[in-house]
Design an enzyme around this catalytic site. Structure first.
Site, PDB file in Angstrom:
ATOM      1  N   HIS A  99       0.808  -1.221   0.000  1.00  0.00           N
ATOM      2  CA  HIS A  99       0.000   0.000   0.000  1.00  0.00           C
ATOM      3  C   HIS A  99       0.839   1.268   0.000  1.00  0.00           C
ATOM      4  CE1 HIS A  99      -3.224  -2.842   0.629  1.00  0.00           C
ATOM      5  NE2 HIS A  99      -3.865  -1.957  -0.102  1.00  0.00           N
ATOM      6  N   GLU A 158     -12.317  -8.902  -5.631  1.00  0.00           N
ATOM      7  CA  GLU A 158     -10.870  -9.051  -5.434  1.00  0.00           C
ATOM      8  C   GLU A 158     -10.507 -10.395  -4.813  1.00  0.00           C
ATOM      9  OE1 GLU A 158      -9.518  -5.658  -3.187  1.00  0.00           O
ATOM     10  OE2 GLU A 158     -11.232  -5.686  -1.861  1.00  0.00           O
ATOM     11  N   ASP A 174      -5.421  -7.208  -5.319  1.00  0.00           N
ATOM     12  CA  ASP A 174      -5.665  -8.373  -4.469  1.00  0.00           C
ATOM     13  C   ASP A 174      -6.065  -9.582  -5.293  1.00  0.00           C
ATOM     14  OD1 ASP A 174      -5.089  -7.804  -1.751  1.00  0.00           O
ATOM     15  OD2 ASP A 174      -6.668  -6.305  -1.808  1.00  0.00           O
ATOM     16  N   CYS A 198     -10.252  -0.807 -10.310  1.00  0.00           N
ATOM     17  CA  CYS A 198      -9.533   0.233  -9.579  1.00  0.00           C
ATOM     18  C   CYS A 198      -8.177  -0.266  -9.076  1.00  0.00           C
ATOM     19  CB  CYS A 198     -10.379   0.775  -8.435  1.00  0.00           C
ATOM     20  SG  CYS A 198     -10.898  -0.491  -7.283  1.00  0.00           S
TER      21      CYS A 198
HETATM   22  C1  PEP Z   1      -7.029  -3.818  -5.122  1.00  0.00           C
HETATM   23  O1  PEP Z   1      -6.904  -4.770  -4.350  1.00  0.00           O
HETATM   24  O2  PEP Z   1      -6.815  -3.878  -6.345  1.00  0.00           O
HETATM   25  C2  PEP Z   1      -7.467  -2.503  -4.629  1.00  0.00           C
HETATM   26  C3  PEP Z   1      -7.764  -1.525  -5.439  1.00  0.00           C
HETATM   27  O3  PEP Z   1      -7.493  -2.351  -3.295  1.00  0.00           O
HETATM   28  P1  PEP Z   1      -6.179  -2.140  -2.367  1.00  0.00           P
HETATM   29  O4  PEP Z   1      -4.997  -2.032  -3.280  1.00  0.00           O
HETATM   30  O5  PEP Z   1      -6.403  -0.924  -1.564  1.00  0.00           O
HETATM   31  O6  PEP Z   1      -6.169  -3.386  -1.551  1.00  0.00           O
HETATM   32 MG    MG Z   2      -7.722  -4.663  -2.330  1.00  0.00          MG
END
Ligand code: PEP
Ligand code: MG
Length: 768
Positions: A364, A605, A629, A676
């Site tokens: 992250h 995800e 994910d 996303c």
């Molecule tokens: C993902 O898992 O692609 C996502 C957008 O969420 P995060 O990266 O915050 O887990």
């Molecule tokens: Mg995620």
């Protein structure tokens, strides 16, 4: 055997430099195995030769003098075969090579094992014996292999320490040695390294007795004095900027540090025989519990002050002097493990690069760095972090490598890349208000992922059409307690207002995995498969309800809120969440707020969700794929682990097949589907997703102009053909090369990482 190994590793770990480490290895191994000779040859990357670096048993004068070409002699054979070679009569082997300087003609039996770290051969560890009757047995071979595997990391680390100081293995000058990690955020930064440490964590302090009470009392007394001085200094510095009631906070701190307050209690515990850190932990935790149970809000808040004081005292106890950081104009932040809070501490405009030992490209903090447009290298596992403080650093976020104290040629090479990137970005500004539409008029919405307010500003200036993912955990992570409903409402309002009337998709709190809140620690053996996202918030409705209430109230008069649920693995999680959201909606309306029911969507995800798209889509208004994910769970590759980073591949055929299926199934029941995850911000990935039919692509602001310019230059038909071609391929690497080639042929070679390695380019420049 295990105890010999353990003490050997410990000794080697505490060696001052590489030479001392190698001397310890050869002397301890020779003794433990009862052999006549033990030697270490290391492969010098500059000359590509094995150099005799340390020996016990051969002539010492040969150290540093004797060297073998990459595939020369038995040492070269062990290195190139990458496996042990055990010979009873080495001189009769056709590859035997004799060096009179070593005096090794006396020795006949030979056992050599390679020293390998992360697939790279660092050198060869050799034992030799005089009588030919002695063949090293299987147990001895296994011991030497174990020693070598254990020591490879330590050797790599010491080698890197020398290289950072500009020294080769043999102590000669060596410039522009690259340290390789994993690309975190693209771009190049040239600046000064500032090493930061994680804030002291009282929760992990062990309980230990002490038998030197006086020393522990003295240590603690010195920490209290140092923290008092820190606070007095900060209070003085801020005096002119604060109102008197705000200044009074510092007096509260200083009173808490008075002898008859908390420090007195800690001293009493130390006198009972507990070490200073443990005594501090016990007293601080007792105070926190006490304050948190109080009804008065003001007094409850004092628990935060106590926790903060506890941390400050602990960090003085742990490090002696607490460091006051001076951030230079062009700061490259370096840490064992970067946290969002560390990023936030650098004064505005001064953070130009990031380097983290832990984590990988989809951690992250790397996502945050990409959102901020700060070039980042993650997973630099062998780097001795402390050595980078104050050094001039080049961070190559395209290739995932850094250079310390670069030569002027290398600096100019990278400066040219920085200038080219700036020019490219300026050139894309004209696209800001143009639609994201292919040449055959297929329209895709380009949205942004946000977390901080700075993202919003950048997103607007890049022409985003809304927010596809607002990671609400970011404002939670930079505080030291849960933000109140009012605080959350303010954060959310900023995001909603900035984009109104365009949609703003707010994801409910997604903590767990690698997203930790210091004030709500989740300790698990297997955090990515554990208590994460919706699982946490459904178990804690008091957190979920407050958050949804804050979102709904913040949307009053704007009505552009969409709520998204993370980590959904089954239908009942969606139903339970919807039930809570409806409940809050009615309550907030009853309180007199004029709000509309927001659209609610789920994130796809988890692989299970891929197979229940229709059932999920029937219950919500939209779907959004979290490909970060989804990739980690489909491939069983921890997105945060640099050791397996090369297996984390968003272009894996299985990932692409899943993405195709999700888009088809969502559309078959008439629901919009977006994405996303980071793949949406990759120009090649965006083309494939557009061809699959994704309605919206949400990415970090920095990627948006590039993605828009690529989509605007091609036809949907062309992209569909590319998709059909790559779906026939079975290797992620071949798929990636195929997409890169298509991008190059379409004139977008500049959007890919620079083709040449820096070292090649610089040596070419030197030759010409
Ligand atoms: C993902 O898992 O692609 C996502 C957008 O969420 P995060 O990266 O915050 O887990
Ligand atoms: Mg995620």
């Amino acid at each position: 055997m295990l105890s010999i190994l353990r003490s050997l590793v410990q000794e080697v770990n505490s060696a001052r430099d590489l030479q001392e480490a190698l001397d310890i290895i050869v002397s301890r191994v020779q003794k433990a195995m009862g052999t006549e000779v033990c030697s270490v040859y290391l492969l010098d990357p500059a000359s590509n030769r094995y150099i005799l670096m340390a020996t016990e048993g051969l002539y010492r004068k040969a150290v540093g003098q004797v060297s073998l070409a990459y595939s020369e002699g038995l040492v070269g054979l062990v290195g190139s075969r990458e496996e042990p070679i055990n010979l009873e009569d080495a001189p009769s082997h056709p590859r035997y090579r004799y060096f009179p300087e070593t005096g090794e003609e006396r020795f006949r039996s030979f056992l050599g094992v390679p020293i390998i770290h992360h697939r790279r051969v660092l050198g060869v560890l050799v034992v030799q014996q005089r009588e030919s009757s002695r063949c090293f047995d299987e147990g001895e071979e296994a011991f030497l292999v174990t020693v070598s595997a254990q020591l490879a990391g330590v050797i790599a680390h010491s080698e890197a320490t020398g290289a950072i100081s500009g020294l080769s293995l043999t102590g000669e000058e060596a410039h522009d040695v690259s340290f390789n990690g994993v690309p975190g955020a693209p771009g190049v930064a040239i600046g000064s390294g500032v090493v930061v440490y994680p804030s002291a964590d009282l929760d992990v302090v062990p309980e230990k007795p002490t038998d030197d009470i006086d020393q522990e009392l003295a240590l603690f007394g010195a920490s209290v004095k140092a923290v008092r001085e820190d606070i007095e200094r900060v209070a003085k510095r801020l005096a002119s900027q604060l109102r008197p009631e705000e200044q009074a906070l510092f007096d509260v701190y200083l009173r808490m540090l008075g002898d008859d307050a908390m420090p007195g209690e800690v001293a009493n515990k130390i006198r009972e025989g507990i070490w200073a850190q443990g005594a501090l932990k016990q007293v601080v935790q007792q105070y926190i519990r006490h304050f948190e149970m109080m009804d008065d809000h003001y007094l409850q808040e004092r628990a935060v002050d106590i926790r903060d004081l506890g941390r400050r005292l602990l960090s003085h106890l742990q490090e002696g002097e607490q460091k006051h950081l001076n951030y230079p104009e062009r700061t490259v932040l370096v840490s064992e493990e970067l946290t969002p809070a560390m990023l936030g501490e650098v004064p505005k405009g001064q953070l130009i690069g990031l380097v983290s030992v832990k984590g990988s490209s989809n951690s992250h903090v790397a996502i945050l760095a990409r959102a901020m447009g700060v070039p980042t290298v993650m997973g630099l596992v062998d780097i001795p972090v402390n050595q980078l403080d104050g050094k001039e650093l080049i961070v190559d976020g395209f290739e995932g490598q850094i250079f310390a104290s670069p030569s002027s040629d290398l600096r100019s090479y990278y400066q040219a890349i920085c200038d080219e990137e700036d020019e490219l970005i300026r050139g894309l500004e004209v696209l800001k208000d143009k639609p994201c539409e292919t040449t055959d008029h297929h329209r895709v919405s380009l949205l942004v992922n946000t977390g901080l307010m700075t993202d919003v500003v950048r997103s607007l200036s890049h022409g985003a059409e809304g927010i596809g993912l607002y990671r609400t955990e970011v404002p939670f992570m930079i505080k030291d307690r849960f933000p109140s409903e009012q605080e959350q409402r303010e954060y959310y309002r900023e995001q909603l207002e900035a984009f109104a009337p365009s949609p703003v998709t707010m994801r409910t709190l997604d903590i767990g995995g690698d997203k930790a809140l210091t004030y709500f620690p989740i300790k698990e053996e297997n955090p990515f498969l554990g208590w994460r996202g919706i699982r946490v918030t459904l178990d804690h409705p008091e957190i979920f309800l407050v958050q949804v209430r804050a979102m709904l109230k913040a949307s009053e008069g704007l009505n552009n809120l969409q709520i998204m649920l993370p980590m959904i693995s089954n239908i009942s999680e969606v139903e339970e969440s919807l039930h809570l959201i409806y409940r809050v909606y009615h309550e907030v309306r009853e309180e007199g707020y004029d709000i509309h029911m927001p659209k609610v969507g789920v994130m796809i995800e988890i692989p299970a969700a891929v197979y229940q798209i229709r059932e999920l889509a029937d219950r919500v208004d939209f779907l959004s794929v979290g490909s970060n994910d989804l990739t980690q769970y489909l491939l069983a590759v921890d997105r945060n682990n640099p050791r397996v980073a090369q297996l984390y591949h968003s272009y894996h055929p299985a990932v692409l097949q899943a993405l195709v299926r999700i888009a088809q199934d969502a559309h078959s029941v008439g629901k919009p589907v977006g994405i996303c995850g980071e793949l949406a911000g990759d120009p090649g990935g965006a083309l494939l997703l557009m061809a699959m039919g994704y309605d919206s692509l949400s990415m970090n602001a920095a990627s948006l102009p590039k993605v828009k310019s690529v989509i605007r230059s091609v036809s949907r038909e062309w992209a569909v053909q590319l998709l059909e071609d790559v779906l026939l391929l079975d290797s992620p690497h071949v798929i990636k090369s195929c997409v890169d080639l298509a991008l190059r042929n379409a004139g977008f070679g500049r959007y890919l990482r620079p083709g040449k390695s820096a070292a090649t380019a610089v040596s070419e420049a030197a030759v010409s």
